[in-house]
Write a protein that holds these residues in place. Structure first.
Motif, mmCIF file in Angstrom:
data_model
loop_
_atom_site.group_PDB
_atom_site.id
_atom_site.type_symbol
_atom_site.label_atom_id
_atom_site.label_comp_id
_atom_site.label_asym_id
_atom_site.label_seq_id
_atom_site.Cartn_x
_atom_site.Cartn_y
_atom_site.Cartn_z
ATOM 1 N N UNK A 187 -4.813 8.267 5.301
ATOM 2 C CA UNK A 187 -3.742 8.530 4.338
ATOM 3 C C UNK A 187 -2.430 8.762 5.084
ATOM 4 N N UNK A 188 -1.414 8.021 4.694
ATOM 5 C CA UNK A 188 -0.123 8.147 5.364
ATOM 6 C C UNK A 188 0.062 7.129 6.470
ATOM 7 N N UNK A 189 -1.039 6.496 6.897
ATOM 8 C CA UNK A 189 -0.962 5.451 7.912
ATOM 9 C C UNK A 189 -0.954 4.093 7.222
ATOM 10 N N UNK A 190 -0.308 3.124 7.842
ATOM 11 C CA UNK A 190 -0.321 1.775 7.264
ATOM 12 C C UNK A 190 -1.254 0.851 8.036
ATOM 13 N N UNK A 191 -1.987 1.419 8.995
ATOM 14 C CA UNK A 191 -2.876 0.611 9.830
ATOM 15 C C UNK A 191 -4.327 1.062 9.741
ATOM 16 N N UNK A 192 -4.742 1.505 8.548
ATOM 17 C CA UNK A 192 -6.127 1.920 8.384
ATOM 18 C C UNK A 192 -7.105 0.796 8.666
ATOM 19 N N UNK A 193 -6.776 -0.404 8.209
ATOM 20 C CA UNK A 193 -7.670 -1.537 8.442
ATOM 21 C C UNK A 193 -7.762 -1.870 9.929
ATOM 22 N N UNK A 194 -6.649 -1.819 10.618
ATOM 23 C CA UNK A 194 -6.668 -2.098 12.056
ATOM 24 C C UNK A 194 -7.489 -1.051 12.808
ATOM 25 N N UNK A 195 -7.392 0.207 12.394
ATOM 26 C CA UNK A 195 -8.229 1.240 13.015
ATOM 27 C C UNK A 195 -9.709 0.971 12.727
ATOM 28 N N UNK A 196 -9.986 0.478 11.523
ATOM 29 C CA UNK A 196 -11.365 0.159 11.152
ATOM 30 C C UNK A 196 -11.913 -0.991 11.983
ATOM 31 N N UNK A 197 -11.111 -2.025 12.190
ATOM 32 C CA UNK A 197 -11.527 -3.142 13.051
ATOM 33 C C UNK A 197 -11.868 -2.627 14.439
ATOM 34 N N UNK A 198 -10.994 -1.808 14.975
ATOM 35 C CA UNK A 198 -11.190 -1.234 16.317
ATOM 36 C C UNK A 198 -12.493 -0.439 16.358
ATOM 37 N N UNK B 129 -7.108 -14.994 9.640
ATOM 38 C CA UNK B 129 -7.610 -15.174 8.274
ATOM 39 C C UNK B 129 -6.526 -14.999 7.201
ATOM 40 N N UNK B 130 -5.697 -13.934 7.269
ATOM 41 C CA UNK B 130 -4.669 -13.774 6.232
ATOM 42 C C UNK B 130 -3.680 -14.938 6.197
ATOM 43 N N UNK B 131 -3.342 -15.468 7.365
ATOM 44 C CA UNK B 131 -2.373 -16.560 7.440
ATOM 45 C C UNK B 131 -2.970 -17.830 6.844
ATOM 46 N N UNK B 132 -4.223 -18.122 7.201
ATOM 47 C CA UNK B 132 -4.895 -19.313 6.664
ATOM 48 C C UNK B 132 -4.986 -19.233 5.148
ATOM 49 N N UNK B 133 -5.392 -18.072 4.632
ATOM 50 C CA UNK B 133 -5.550 -17.911 3.185
ATOM 51 C C UNK B 133 -4.215 -18.088 2.460
ATOM 52 N N UNK B 134 -3.163 -17.475 3.000
ATOM 53 C CA UNK B 134 -1.849 -17.565 2.358
ATOM 54 C C UNK B 134 -1.308 -18.991 2.404
ATOM 55 N N UNK C 280 4.607 -9.928 13.796
ATOM 56 C CA UNK C 280 3.688 -9.233 14.685
ATOM 57 C C UNK C 280 3.688 -7.731 14.459
ATOM 58 N N UNK C 281 4.818 -7.171 14.067
ATOM 59 C CA UNK C 281 4.912 -5.712 13.933
ATOM 60 C C UNK C 281 4.328 -5.185 12.633
ATOM 61 N N UNK C 282 3.955 -6.077 11.709
ATOM 62 C CA UNK C 282 3.430 -5.649 10.422
ATOM 63 C C UNK C 282 1.911 -5.554 10.437
ATOM 64 N N UNK C 283 1.374 -4.717 9.565
ATOM 65 C CA UNK C 283 -0.070 -4.579 9.429
ATOM 66 C C UNK C 283 -0.637 -5.819 8.745
ATOM 67 N N UNK C 284 -1.961 -5.910 8.727
ATOM 68 C CA UNK C 284 -2.612 -7.022 8.031
ATOM 69 C C UNK C 284 -2.234 -7.024 6.558
ATOM 70 N N UNK C 285 -2.299 -5.856 5.918
ATOM 71 C CA UNK C 285 -1.971 -5.759 4.494
ATOM 72 C C UNK C 285 -0.525 -6.149 4.236
ATOM 73 N N UNK C 286 0.394 -5.678 5.072
ATOM 74 C CA UNK C 286 1.807 -6.010 4.902
ATOM 75 C C UNK C 286 2.039 -7.508 5.073
ATOM 76 N N UNK C 287 1.368 -8.111 6.041
ATOM 77 C CA UNK C 287 1.533 -9.546 6.262
ATOM 78 C C UNK C 287 0.995 -10.352 5.088
ATOM 79 N N UNK C 288 -0.130 -9.919 4.505
ATOM 80 C CA UNK C 288 -0.673 -10.623 3.344
ATOM 81 C C UNK C 288 0.362 -10.646 2.220
ATOM 82 N N UNK C 289 0.926 -9.494 1.891
ATOM 83 C CA UNK C 289 1.901 -9.409 0.808
ATOM 84 C C UNK C 289 3.159 -10.199 1.142
ATOM 85 N N UNK C 290 3.602 -10.115 2.373
ATOM 86 C CA UNK C 290 4.810 -10.828 2.802
ATOM 87 C C UNK C 290 4.629 -12.337 2.730
ATOM 88 N N UNK C 291 3.473 -12.833 3.167
ATOM 89 C CA UNK C 291 3.227 -14.274 3.208
ATOM 90 C C UNK C 291 3.076 -14.885 1.817
#
Length: 454
Positions: free
Chosen positions: A88-99, A179-184, A206-217
């Protein structure tokens, strides 16, 4: 279609055979104690492997008796509720989960910084890949786009068949990032080709999270709110992993035991997830609600809703399957922790997006649907409780985020490839035997006849 009358007559004959004589006597499954679907009679999955990646549980054994409990989901020993609360409060929860899933520990601040830098470098597709592969022959199904692109990426690598852990890890990180780029890009090309929409392609940042990149793309103006990015990040966290026994992850294990390459393995996993009984379930939920809205005039009239859901269970409404999609789970019974978490975020997002009535409708269907299913099971002598699963609210969340329905299942894949990658590496590290269950032949024995006697 094949333009050959005689051949088509042969095909028709075979189709008729399959509809009648080709069906196996269902009683034989009990006669030979076949674990159909790799499940025991009580619905428990047949134990086929061991894992240290995640724990999925919905019951406990007390004095030899199986008793339902609140659903448990742990990633590498961490309760999913604690992880989500910690993110909560982080925008990189998914990236931490991948790690966590790939390296076994939550990252330190410096490790996360390095990891984000690596993921940012890996995210862009090879030069001209979008033009030569995605746009050249667009598909109407975005899961097909992912499968095609994954298999094609094999040709862009010098040593794609290497399966040592370091190389597979590098391949996995590259696919997770892309994956997010291919899907978008696949979706934008689909809209441009089949609906004559303007073709707008944004580059990932590069500086955006996976979720941010999905929405942006996906968005023309590339804009999104902080809550939108946060909710999508949590969706990806919840979809990242769910044990080794779910269909697509088990597929990952099965294919990995053959010794084949990473790209072939991931393509197989995607094929499994594409099915409406697995990753496509959230799409079925949305379609069911669209049908409900057509059939029920007053969304606040619980009697109308109850009649509609009862007709669904009787196979009289919607797709005549007798299923209320989004309710019930193979493992969970009292609760699905992912659904409970997502319900809370769905409510918050509905307030920001003006979807309060939709959320209340979902909540009402959840309550009434569970009542009806519980009553149906009671009459059938099945005491197992029923709960809402993660697919129930995920489609609503994606709708509120403006994610097109064509990308619902690919969003699942964008999260789940993290878990597939972890399970593939675990399978390779343990060098297990090739997975090869048995099928019993129950057909007749026949004597060969020369062609002139047939």
């Amino acid at each position: 279609m094949i333009e050959d009358r005689e051949f088509n007559q042969l095909v028709d004959r075979y189709v008729n055979y399959c509809a009648d004589a080709g069906k196996i006597d269902q009683n034989l499954y009990q006669t030979f104690d076949v674990k159909r679907g790799l499940r025991d009679k009580d619905g428990t999955g047949v134990l086929t492997g061991l894992t240290e990646i995640s724990e999925v549980n919905g019951f406990e054994i007390v004095n030899g008796v199986r008793r339902p409990i609140d659903g448990i989901l742990r990633y590498k020993g961490y309760d999913i509720r604690d992880l989500v609360e910690g993110f909560h409060g982080s925008k990189h929860g998914f990236e931490e989960t991948i790690f966590l899933l790939l390296f076994g520990e939550l990252p330190t601040e410096s490790e996360l910084k390095d990891f984000l830098n690596v993921m940012g470098q890996l995210r862009p597709l090879p030069e001209n890949f979008n033009r030569d592969v995605i746009m050249k022959k667009p598909s109407r199904n975005m899961m097909n786009v992912l499968e095609k692109c994954v298999l094609t990426l094999y040709s862009y690598e010098d040593e794609p068949d290497r399966i040592d852990v370091r190389h597979v890890l590098e391949q996995s990180l590259s696919l997770i990032a892309r994956f997010p780029v291919i899907a978008a890009y696949g979706y934008q090309s689909y809209r441009h080709t089949f609906f004559d929409s303007s073709l707008i392609i944004h580059r990932p940042k590069a500086e955006l999270s996976t979720a941010e990149n999905v929405l942006r793309l996906l968005r023309i103006d590339t804009q999104y709110t902080e809550l939108e990015a946060k909710v999508l990040d949590i969706c990806l966290v919840l979809h990242a992993e769910h044990g080794g026994g779910n269909n697509s992850t088990f597929t990952t294990h099965v294919i990995s035991t053959t010794g084949t390459d990473t790209y072939s393995t991931v393509a197989g996993s995607l094929g499994s997830l594409k099915g409406p009984r697995h990753g496509g379930a959230n799409l079925k939920v949305q379609q069911m609600f669209a049908d409900l809205k057509r059939c029920v005039d007053d969304w606040k009239n619980e009697d109308e809703i109850r009649r509609y859901l009862a007709s669904v269970l009787k196979k009289e409404a919607f797709d005549h399957s007798g299923l209320i999609y989004g309710l019930g789970h193979a493992v969970y019974s009292i609760s699905d922790p992912r659904a409970e978490i997502l319900r809370g975020y769905a409510e918050k997002l509905s307030q920001e997006k003006g979807y309060e009535q939709d959320f209340e409708l979902y909540h009402t269907v959840e309550r009434i649907g569970i009542e009806l299913l519980t009553e149906q099971r009671r009459k059938q002598g099945n005491p197992k409780p029923v709960c809402v699963n993660v697919d129930f609210y995920s489609g609503l969340v994606y709708t509120m985020l403006g994610i097109p329905i064509e990308l619902f299942t690919p969003m699942f894949a964008i999260g789940r490839i993290a878990g597939w990658s972890a399970h593939r590496i675990e399978e390779l590290v343990n060098n297990g035997k090739i997975i090869r269950p048995a099928y019993k032949y129950v057909g007749e024995t026949r004597t060969y006849r020369p062609m002139e006697d047939r």
